[in-house]
Design a protein around this motif. Structure first.
Motif, PDB file in Angstrom:
ATOM      1  N   ARG A 100      -2.495   7.488  11.023  1.00 52.01           N
ATOM      2  CA  ARG A 100      -1.795   6.188  11.259  1.00 52.01           C
ATOM      3  C   ARG A 100      -3.316   5.501  11.223  1.00 52.01           C
ATOM      4  NH1 ARG A 100       3.511   5.728  14.793  1.00 52.01           N
ATOM      5  NH2 ARG A 100       2.895   2.914  14.466  1.00 52.01           N
ATOM      6  N   GLN A 101      -2.965   4.114  10.949  1.00 53.76           N
ATOM      7  CA  GLN A 101      -4.193   3.421  11.428  1.00 53.76           C
ATOM      8  C   GLN A 101      -4.015   1.856  12.226  1.00 53.76           C
ATOM      9  OE1 GLN A 101      -7.498   4.373  10.508  1.00 53.76           O
ATOM     10  NE2 GLN A 101      -6.919   5.680   8.645  1.00 53.76           N
ATOM     11  N   GLN A 102      -4.998   1.119  12.188  1.00 51.76           N
ATOM     12  CA  GLN A 102      -4.695  -0.195  13.326  1.00 51.76           C
ATOM     13  C   GLN A 102      -3.546  -0.680  12.095  1.00 51.76           C
ATOM     14  OE1 GLN A 102      -4.880  -1.319  15.973  1.00 51.76           O
ATOM     15  NE2 GLN A 102      -5.466   0.605  16.433  1.00 51.76           N
ATOM     16  N   PHE A 103      -3.495  -0.361  10.597  1.00 52.06           N
ATOM     17  CA  PHE A 103      -2.517  -1.575   9.460  1.00 52.06           C
ATOM     18  C   PHE A 103      -1.718  -0.291   8.987  1.00 52.06           C
ATOM     19  CE2 PHE A 103      -7.053  -0.291   8.083  1.00 52.06           C
ATOM     20  CZ  PHE A 103      -6.230   0.498   7.013  1.00 52.06           C
ATOM     21  N   ASP A 104      -1.597  -1.565   8.097  1.00 53.01           N
ATOM     22  CA  ASP A 104       0.299  -0.495   6.870  1.00 53.01           C
ATOM     23  C   ASP A 104      -1.004   0.568   6.089  1.00 53.01           C
ATOM     24  OD1 ASP A 104       2.448  -1.724   8.578  1.00 53.01           O
ATOM     25  OD2 ASP A 104       3.673  -2.489   6.998  1.00 53.01           O
ATOM     26  N   ILE A 105      -0.741   1.799   5.744  1.00 49.91           N
ATOM     27  CA  ILE A 105      -0.899   1.853   4.344  1.00 49.91           C
ATOM     28  C   ILE A 105      -0.170   2.272   3.281  1.00 49.91           C
ATOM     29  CG2 ILE A 105      -2.575   3.706   3.412  1.00 49.91           C
ATOM     30  CD1 ILE A 105      -3.170   4.545   6.825  1.00 49.91           C
ATOM     31  N   PRO A 106       0.018   1.600   2.471  1.00 50.37           N
ATOM     32  CA  PRO A 106       1.143   1.962   0.974  1.00 50.37           C
ATOM     33  C   PRO A 106       0.701   3.124   0.412  1.00 50.37           C
ATOM     34  CG  PRO A 106      -0.257   0.065   0.472  1.00 50.37           C
ATOM     35  CD  PRO A 106      -0.630   0.246   2.255  1.00 50.37           C
ATOM     36  N   ILE A 107       1.126   4.293   0.209  1.00 48.44           N
ATOM     37  CA  ILE A 107       0.818   5.196  -0.742  1.00 48.44           C
ATOM     38  C   ILE A 107       1.328   4.768  -1.790  1.00 48.44           C
ATOM     39  CG2 ILE A 107       0.473   7.337  -1.091  1.00 48.44           C
ATOM     40  CD1 ILE A 107       0.936   7.795   2.350  1.00 48.44           C
ATOM     41  N   GLN A 108       0.857   5.141  -3.388  1.00 49.20           N
ATOM     42  CA  GLN A 108       1.567   4.859  -4.005  1.00 49.20           C
ATOM     43  C   GLN A 108       1.303   5.974  -5.113  1.00 49.20           C
ATOM     44  OE1 GLN A 108      -0.036   1.395  -3.791  1.00 49.20           O
ATOM     45  NE2 GLN A 108       2.308  -0.192  -4.431  1.00 49.20           N
ATOM     46  N   ALA A 109       2.107   6.053  -5.984  1.00 45.29           N
ATOM     47  CA  ALA A 109       2.209   6.914  -7.861  1.00 45.29           C
ATOM     48  C   ALA A 109       2.605   5.777  -8.267  1.00 45.29           C
ATOM     49  CB  ALA A 109       3.484   7.948  -7.131  1.00 45.29           C
ATOM     50  N   ALA A 110       1.490   6.218  -9.562  1.00 45.66           N
ATOM     51  CA  ALA A 110       1.432   5.381 -10.552  1.00 45.66           C
ATOM     52  C   ALA A 110       1.214   6.239 -12.341  1.00 45.66           C
ATOM     53  CB  ALA A 110       0.068   4.242 -10.766  1.00 45.66           C
ATOM     54  N   ILE A 111       1.881   5.434 -12.745  1.00 47.82           N
ATOM     55  CA  ILE A 111       1.887   5.954 -13.646  1.00 47.82           C
ATOM     56  C   ILE A 111       0.992   4.766 -15.403  1.00 47.82           C
ATOM     57  CG2 ILE A 111       2.562   6.979 -16.291  1.00 47.82           C
ATOM     58  CD1 ILE A 111       4.999   8.268 -15.415  1.00 47.82           C
ATOM     59  N   GLY A 112      -0.244   4.422 -15.383  1.00 48.01           N
ATOM     60  CA  GLY A 112      -0.530   3.761 -15.995  1.00 48.01           C
ATOM     61  C   GLY A 112      -0.678   3.137 -15.293  1.00 48.01           C
ATOM     62  N   THR A 113      -0.177   1.497 -15.003  1.00 46.57           N
ATOM     63  CA  THR A 113       0.220   0.265 -14.323  1.00 46.57           C
ATOM     64  C   THR A 113       1.481   0.230 -13.803  1.00 46.57           C
ATOM     65  OG1 THR A 113       0.541  -1.216 -16.396  1.00 46.57           O
ATOM     66  CG2 THR A 113      -1.850  -1.366 -16.108  1.00 46.57           C
ATOM     67  N   LYS A 114       2.055   1.197 -14.391  1.00 46.39           N
ATOM     68  CA  LYS A 114       3.605   1.029 -13.185  1.00 46.39           C
ATOM     69  C   LYS A 114       3.540   2.308 -12.443  1.00 46.39           C
ATOM     70  CE  LYS A 114       7.983   2.947 -15.499  1.00 46.39           C
ATOM     71  NZ  LYS A 114       9.374   3.491 -16.039  1.00 46.39           N
ATOM     72  N   ILE A 115       4.278   1.148 -11.325  1.00 45.24           N
ATOM     73  CA  ILE A 115       4.392   2.256  -9.561  1.00 45.24           C
ATOM     74  C   ILE A 115       5.951   2.783 -10.043  1.00 45.24           C
ATOM     75  CG2 ILE A 115       4.833   1.947  -7.218  1.00 45.24           C
ATOM     76  CD1 ILE A 115       1.813   1.261  -8.252  1.00 45.24           C
ATOM     77  N   ILE A 116       5.560   3.641  -9.753  1.00 45.70           N
ATOM     78  CA  ILE A 116       7.272   4.840  -9.931  1.00 45.70           C
ATOM     79  C   ILE A 116       7.396   5.460  -8.701  1.00 45.70           C
ATOM     80  CG2 ILE A 116       6.429   5.725 -12.298  1.00 45.70           C
ATOM     81  CD1 ILE A 116       5.766   8.406 -10.809  1.00 45.70           C
ATOM     82  N   SER A 117       6.623   5.142  -7.350  1.00 42.13           N
ATOM     83  CA  SER A 117       6.861   5.469  -6.267  1.00 42.13           C
ATOM     84  C   SER A 117       6.243   5.243  -5.151  1.00 42.13           C
ATOM     85  CB  SER A 117       7.364   7.279  -6.339  1.00 42.13           C
ATOM     86  OG  SER A 117       7.919   7.778  -5.246  1.00 42.13           O
TER      87      SER A 117
END
Length: 598
Positions: A523-540
């Motif tokens: 963890r850091q001092q800010f939120d970290i989004p972790i995203q899985a993407a296919i091309g430009t589409k975020i799937i998770s």
């Protein structure tokens, strides 16, 4: 020459090759009582710890038979499918092979695979039934299996035990009587085959060779045909437990050569050594180039160690000719190498040897196989894809082809169901099913190589309770629906975590990857989004929540707007921090992606 016998020992993993080699060395008095230890030829700590052979080991024995002394050159080979290249090189230097079969486990996949390799080189096969002293041994049954496989007589099969030493004399007798002596012309120009090499920090590269024609002498000027370079033979000799210097190595014999070479690239396994003054005009054939099955990036933990890593890899390549590497760079990890391996165990061993032998701590990226991509602009041109980032943009992509293999699995008939469902889950198609005996069955599947890279072998052992043996060979490329799955951390793509995955399983794997990473990224001092993407589409997506300081703690009483003002101020700071903050990815995150099921 008629008193020389060159032979190797081949078998499936754990069928007792190294133990039997120990007994042969004992019986021929090659080693003294003081030098004796188990797995004598396995010199690496790693081999002793895991109880497996990783490198082929050559050693010379002398044995008296019918009042004549014979020289026996033995090569002990590995049994695991990932080190089959070592076996093919050893077979190229021999005229005979001891085919060892465990009396309790019978014939396994690698037994058959190594047997065919030996038959391709016209080797004389001597079948040995090992471990007959075990309570669970079934000597009659397994002898029948060997007779059926080889088409020999049951009298030809030698019953033996590497543990007690039973049958060792019959094996030595069979080697002398059945294995043909080497053929070659002692008067022809020198022709010697390099089958192995090792780096010595004091003497440079030591080359192991077998003389096919002519002879090699100390102080001779020799030439390596692949590189065209000439050297002075400072020392030649034979390989006992320690190296024994000699003045001459004659036709048919095996030995080592020290020329003071310091550059690792100058020695190529499979090359031909010849004389400078009287050179031969043709090179020795019979060595195929190694085909790596799995590709992964290896990077130094500290980018300043890049040159040191390069030197370590070159020295390791001398000793392990199946390792292939080319430089590459990654935005996340800096400079490193794209390496080709023969399988996941090979990858693990290379990583461990770098750490033990060269003190190099490395980061390994997600392993993958190599694909062929075709663009819409030029549909006939093959674009090789070794790295997921090489895949062209989906809008310009016509199709992708992936390598397929023919997998052969031998298991007990009780486990057919679980094994089949595992292979079908891995996109395998069953092509054949045949019963070898009433309770042992061989299943053949066509399946994508990418599916067996990760955890297939481990899971196969689990569903079959360790009774299934597995072997495979490539059968070419086939079209497939593949997509590139990218992982974004804080909006930035991490190229070292990208993977090419079949479209149907992309959503599931993407979700599992982000869930796994959420638990590993600090963890850091800010939120970290972790995203899985296919091309430009975020799937998770998952979020690593920020560590928050309670800024309203000092407000007691008073108007709500005072608290609101402080929270708004904190929110702006967090936003600014997120734009400039970068996320450190721990080494465990790269390794965890390989073990998604745990």
């Amino acid at each position: 020459m008629k008193h020389i016998r060159n032979f190797c020992i081949i078998a499936h993993i754990d069928h007792g090759k190294s133990t039997l080699a120990d007994r042969l060395l004992d019986f021929t008095k090659t080693i003294t009582e003081r030098e004796r230890q188990d797995q004598l030829l396995d010199t690496m700590d790693l081999e002793r710890e895991r109880g497996i052979t990783i490198k082929s080991h050559a050693i010379q024995m002398e044995y008296e038979y019918d009042n004549e002394t014979y020289i026996l050159n033995l090569i002990d080979t590995p049994g695991h499918v990932d080190f089959s290249y070592e076996v093919s090189r050893s077979i190229a230097a021999c005229e005979g092979a001891l085919l060892i079969v465990d009396a309790a486990q019978s014939i396994q996949a690698q037994t058959i695979s190594n047997l065919y390799l030996a038959l391709d080189h016209d080797l004389e096969i001597i079948p040995v039934l090992n471990k007959i002293d075990l309570p669970s041994a079934k000597p009659e049954e397994v002898t029948d299996d060997i007779v059926e496989l080889l088409g020999c007589d049951s009298e030809d099969v030698i019953p033996a035990s590497g543990k007690t030493g039973e049958g060792v004399e019959q094996i030595l007798k069979a080697i002398i009587e059945r294995v043909p002596p080497p053929t070659g012309d002692p008067n022809a120009p020198l022709q010697a085959l390099i089958f192995d090499s090792v780096y010595n920090s004091y003497r440079g590269v030591e080359t192991y060779f077998r003389v096919v024609n002519g002879a090699i002498r100390k102080k001779q000027r020799v030439k390596f045909m692949a590189t065209g370079k000439e050297y002075f033979a400072e020392e030649v000799g034979t390989l006992k437990l320690k190296q024994i210097p000699k003045d001459i190595i004659n036709t048919g014999d095996v030995g080592y050569l020290v020329t003071g070479i310091k550059e690792a690239q100058e020695v190529k396994v499979g090359d031909t050594i010849t004389d400078v003054l009287n050179p031969t005009d043709k090179r020795i054939e019979g060595f195929e180039d190694v085909k790596p099955m799995v590709f992964a990036g290896i990077y130094p933990v500290d980018t300043e160690d890049y040159e040191e890593l390069r030197n370590s890899m070159e020295k390791l390549k001398l000793n392990d000719a199946s390792l292939i590497f080319t430089p590459e760079s990654s935005a996340a990890l800096g400079f490193g190498f794209r390496c080709g391996f023969l399988g996941m165990l090979h990858l693990e061993i290379v990583q461990e040897r770098l750490e033990r032998e060269f003190d190099m701590t490395v980061i390994t990226t997600v392993p993958n196989v190599s694909y062929h991509a075709f663009s819409t602009k030029n549909p006939d041109e093959i674009i090789p894809v070794h790295n997921p980032s090489d895949l062209p943009d989906p809008s310009a992509l016509a199709r992708v082809e992936e390598p397929y293999i023919k997998a052969s699995i031998i298991t007990k008939s009780d486990f057919i169901g679980p094994v089949m469902s595992l292979c079908i889950e891995k996109r395998g198609v069953i092509t054949n099913q045949s019963y070898l005996t009433s309770d042992r069955v061989e299943l053949s599947f066509d399946m994508p190589l990418a599916e067996i890279v990760f955890d297939f072998y481990d899971r196969l052992k689990t569903v079959s309770r360790g009774y299934a043996s597995f072997d495979y060979h490539p059968i070419g490329m086939r079209e497939s629906k593949l997509v590139r799955l990218d992982i974004l951390l804080n909006g930035n793509m991490v190229d070292a975590l990208s993977a090419l995955i079949h479209k149907d399983s992309a959503y599931d794997i993407g979700k599992r990857m982000v869930t796994k990473l959420r638990g590993l990224i600090p963890r850091q001092q800010f939120d970290i989004p972790i995203q899985a993407a296919i091309g430009t589409k975020i799937i998770s997506r998952e979020t690593v929540k920020a560590l928050r300081k309670d800024v309203t703690a000092k407000c007691y009483g008073g108007d709500i707007t005072r608290k609101r003002k402080l929270l708004e101020k904190q929110k702006k700071g967090k936003k600014r921090m997120r734009q400039v903050g970068n996320v450190e990815i721990p080494q465990s995150a790269f390794m965890a992606v390989l073990k998604l099921d745990e």
